[in-house]
Scaffold this motif. Structure first.
Motif, PDB file in Angstrom:
ATOM      1  N   PRO A 140      19.200  46.487 -18.855  1.00  0.00           N
ATOM      2  CA  PRO A 140      19.140  46.028 -17.454  1.00  0.00           C
ATOM      3  C   PRO A 140      19.511  44.566 -17.266  1.00  0.00           C
ATOM      4  O   PRO A 140      20.081  44.198 -16.235  1.00  0.00           O
ATOM      5  N   ASP A 141      19.218  43.726 -18.274  1.00  0.00           N
ATOM      6  CA  ASP A 141      19.475  42.289 -18.098  1.00  0.00           C
ATOM      7  C   ASP A 141      20.258  41.679 -19.252  1.00  0.00           C
ATOM      8  O   ASP A 141      20.380  40.473 -19.360  1.00  0.00           O
ATOM      9  N   ARG A 142      20.786  42.502 -20.135  1.00  0.00           N
ATOM     10  CA  ARG A 142      21.533  41.978 -21.280  1.00  0.00           C
ATOM     11  C   ARG A 142      22.546  43.004 -21.759  1.00  0.00           C
ATOM     12  O   ARG A 142      22.484  44.185 -21.412  1.00  0.00           O
ATOM     13  N   ILE A 143      23.481  42.533 -22.584  1.00  0.00           N
ATOM     14  CA  ILE A 143      24.547  43.374 -23.110  1.00  0.00           C
ATOM     15  C   ILE A 143      24.673  43.067 -24.598  1.00  0.00           C
ATOM     16  O   ILE A 143      24.414  41.936 -25.027  1.00  0.00           O
ATOM     17  N   GLY A 144      25.057  44.061 -25.380  1.00  0.00           N
ATOM     18  CA  GLY A 144      25.139  43.819 -26.812  1.00  0.00           C
ATOM     19  C   GLY A 144      25.869  44.905 -27.565  1.00  0.00           C
ATOM     20  O   GLY A 144      26.430  45.837 -26.984  1.00  0.00           O
ATOM     21  N   VAL A 145      25.860  44.776 -28.885  1.00  0.00           N
ATOM     22  CA  VAL A 145      26.534  45.720 -29.755  1.00  0.00           C
ATOM     23  C   VAL A 145      25.709  45.887 -31.023  1.00  0.00           C
ATOM     24  O   VAL A 145      25.054  44.944 -31.487  1.00  0.00           O
ATOM     25  N   ARG A 146      25.750  47.096 -31.577  1.00  0.00           N
ATOM     26  CA  ARG A 146      25.010  47.389 -32.812  1.00  0.00           C
ATOM     27  C   ARG A 146      25.911  48.235 -33.702  1.00  0.00           C
ATOM     28  O   ARG A 146      26.595  49.151 -33.237  1.00  0.00           O
ATOM     29  N   ALA A 147      25.929  47.947 -35.024  1.00  0.00           N
ATOM     30  CA  ALA A 147      26.779  48.685 -35.950  1.00  0.00           C
ATOM     31  C   ALA A 147      26.103  48.746 -37.314  1.00  0.00           C
ATOM     32  O   ALA A 147      25.131  48.030 -37.582  1.00  0.00           O
ATOM     33  N   ILE A 181      23.552  45.729 -38.198  1.00  0.00           N
ATOM     34  CA  ILE A 181      23.855  44.405 -37.649  1.00  0.00           C
ATOM     35  C   ILE A 181      24.203  44.505 -36.171  1.00  0.00           C
ATOM     36  O   ILE A 181      24.545  45.577 -35.672  1.00  0.00           O
ATOM     37  N   GLY A 182      24.108  43.386 -35.487  1.00  0.00           N
ATOM     38  CA  GLY A 182      24.485  43.375 -34.075  1.00  0.00           C
ATOM     39  C   GLY A 182      23.926  42.169 -33.356  1.00  0.00           C
ATOM     40  O   GLY A 182      23.324  41.272 -33.956  1.00  0.00           O
ATOM     41  N   THR A 208      33.316  39.513 -25.499  1.00  0.00           N
ATOM     42  CA  THR A 208      33.996  39.838 -26.752  1.00  0.00           C
ATOM     43  C   THR A 208      33.166  39.321 -27.913  1.00  0.00           C
ATOM     44  O   THR A 208      32.782  38.152 -27.941  1.00  0.00           O
ATOM     45  N   VAL A 209      32.882  40.207 -28.875  1.00  0.00           N
ATOM     46  CA  VAL A 209      32.048  39.873 -30.022  1.00  0.00           C
ATOM     47  C   VAL A 209      32.905  39.872 -31.284  1.00  0.00           C
ATOM     48  O   VAL A 209      33.780  40.716 -31.459  1.00  0.00           O
ATOM     49  N   VAL A 210      32.651  38.908 -32.167  1.00  0.00           N
ATOM     50  CA  VAL A 210      33.376  38.784 -33.429  1.00  0.00           C
ATOM     51  C   VAL A 210      32.447  39.147 -34.583  1.00  0.00           C
ATOM     52  O   VAL A 210      31.324  38.642 -34.665  1.00  0.00           O
ATOM     53  N   PHE A 211      32.912  40.028 -35.454  1.00  0.00           N
ATOM     54  CA  PHE A 211      32.232  40.300 -36.719  1.00  0.00           C
ATOM     55  C   PHE A 211      32.916  39.448 -37.780  1.00  0.00           C
ATOM     56  O   PHE A 211      34.047  39.721 -38.182  1.00  0.00           O
ATOM     57  N   MET A 212      32.237  38.403 -38.226  1.00  0.00           N
ATOM     58  CA  MET A 212      32.788  37.455 -39.199  1.00  0.00           C
ATOM     59  C   MET A 212      32.210  37.809 -40.564  1.00  0.00           C
ATOM     60  O   MET A 212      31.026  37.660 -40.814  1.00  0.00           O
TER      61      MET A 212
END
Length: 254
Positions: A140-147, A181-182, A208-212
């Motif tokens: 509802p108040d945030r955005i993200g990614v998980r892998a 990770i995420g 845009t998210v970077v996986f370094m």
């Protein structure tokens, strides 16, 4: 593998490489590739261990490189080609690798340094470290990614162009499980982009998210993922009861 001897440790292999004698004469890279195919992988481990040939050349081969290179690739061997100086035949490098991303050129042998070695290593082994298809988090108040990864991930996940902001990156110390990770970011942080849509009605939120993959420097195999969430505007109908006081209406004149 050097000649017909099998080496099982890094120090043994380095010892053997240092004792390879330089053979003068014409450059026959095609013959070298065929030799690698016939002798280089006998007794090699199987499974997910990558099979790799790295060609370093400062000139042009006098024999055909395309056919033996193709036989190596057909045997599931990845070929990397490094051309040193501007005297190399770049077309031959591409013939050997079959993939322009596996061709490297440097100006001198001094540039065959640790940085290049690290970049090659990460590219060869990226299937073990790179995350699979990520899950997008639309809260509802945030955005993200998980892998998830096959092997422990010791790099960073961060919002592009915001690595130096602590709230915009996540590293090994923030991953309870190094294989999971995420990162999630509130809408008002890290320059998360929001814009309204009229059809359908709602709001898009994206970043845009970077996986370094390396903990110290960026490499050519780092992965970027564009994350986008859509929050549809709910259609609400408002009902308000109306009251009418007849006593307030003045009587009509008859």
């Amino acid at each position: 593998m050097v000649r017909d001897q099998l080496y099982t440790t890094t120090s043994q292999l380095e010892w053997a490489i240092q004792r390879i004698k330089y053979q003068s004469g014409a450059t026959n890279t095609g013959n070298a590739l065929q030799f690698a195919l016939e002798n280089g992988f006998q007794g090699a481990r199987g499974g997910t261990v990558p099979r790799v040939v790295i060609v370093i050349t400062d000139g042009q081969s006098q024999d055909n490189v395309a056919e033996p290179a193709q036989r190596l690739r057909d045997a599931h061997v990845m070929i990397y080609a490094i051309g040193v100086t501007n005297l190399v035949n770049v077309h031959q490098l591409h013939q050997m690798t079959g993939n322009p991303l596996r061709v490297f050129t440097v100006e001198s042998f001094d540039e065959l340094d640790q940085s290049l070695a690290e970049s090659l290593t990460w590219d060869m082994c990226k299937t073990e470290f790179r995350p699979g298809t990520p899950d997008i988090i639309c809260a509802p108040d945030r955005i993200g990614v998980r892998a998830s990864t096959k092997k422990p991930f010791d790099g960073y996940v961060f919002v592009m162009d915001h690595f130096h902001e602590e709230e915009c990156r996540a590293g090994p110390e923030k991953f309870p499980d190094p294989k999971s990770i995420g990162i999630t970011v509130p809408f008002n942080n890290c320059n998360v982009h929001r814009y309204r849509s009229l059809n359908p009605r709602g709001i898009f939120v994206e970043m845009t998210v970077v996986f370094m993959f390396h903990s110290l420097f960026m490499t050519k195999v780092d992965q970027t993922v564009k994350i986008q969430c859509f929050y549809m505007e709910a259609e609400k109908s408002v009902t308000v009861p109306l009251e009418y006081d007849y006593n307030t209406i003045p009587p009509k004149n008859v």
